[in-house]
Design an enzyme around this catalytic site. Structure first.
Site, PDB file in Angstrom:
ATOM      1  N   CYS A  30       0.827  -1.210   0.000  1.00 47.16           N
ATOM      2  CA  CYS A  30       0.000   0.000   0.000  1.00 47.16           C
ATOM      3  C   CYS A  30       0.865   1.266   0.000  1.00 47.16           C
ATOM      4  O   CYS A  30       1.493   1.596   1.001  1.00 47.16           O
ATOM      5  CB  CYS A  30      -0.908  -0.036   1.233  1.00 47.16           C
ATOM      6  N   CYS A  33      -0.133   3.894   2.535  1.00 51.31           N
ATOM      7  CA  CYS A  33       0.276   3.481   3.883  1.00 51.31           C
ATOM      8  C   CYS A  33       1.731   3.876   4.129  1.00 51.31           C
ATOM      9  O   CYS A  33       2.070   4.396   5.193  1.00 51.31           O
ATOM     10  CB  CYS A  33       0.127   1.968   4.057  1.00 51.31           C
TER      11      CYS A  33
END
Length: 106
Positions: A30, A33
């Protein structure tokens, strides 16, 4: 304060040993993230959040911790007070996460 890395094995222990907890659920793949990680670390060092434990949980390798918060998207943030889920937000904006954490300090 350092960000605590938790897994399914120790997640409940982390929740129960800290009154106020904010959890960032992430995955290695991600991008959002990864971009949020330094902001999360910086927030954990702020005096205003001194009574809040900051926790990182890999959503892919910790399915039980993920289920406790009902993770729907990544990055996903959840706040817990005394081991109980208070609120969640799926966001990559720092302001949204700050608003979420502030729910613990009222």
């Amino acid at each position: 304060m350092a960000v605590i890395v938790a897994t399914d094995n120790d997640f409940n222990n982390v929740l129960n040993s800290n009154q106020n907890v904010v959890v960032k659920y992430y995955a290695d793949w991600c991008g959002s993230c990864r971009l949020f990680a330094p902001k999360f670390k910086r927030m954990s060092d702020e005096e205003v959040f001194a009574n809040v434990a900051f926790v990182d949980v890999n959503a892919e390798t910790s399915p039980e911790a993920r289920k406790l918060a009902g993770v729907t998207n990544l990055p996903f943030f959840a706040v817990f007070r005394s081991g109980k889920l208070v609120d969640t937000v799926a966001a990559s904006k720092e302001e949204a996460v700050r608003d979420l954490i502030n729910k613990l300090t009222v």
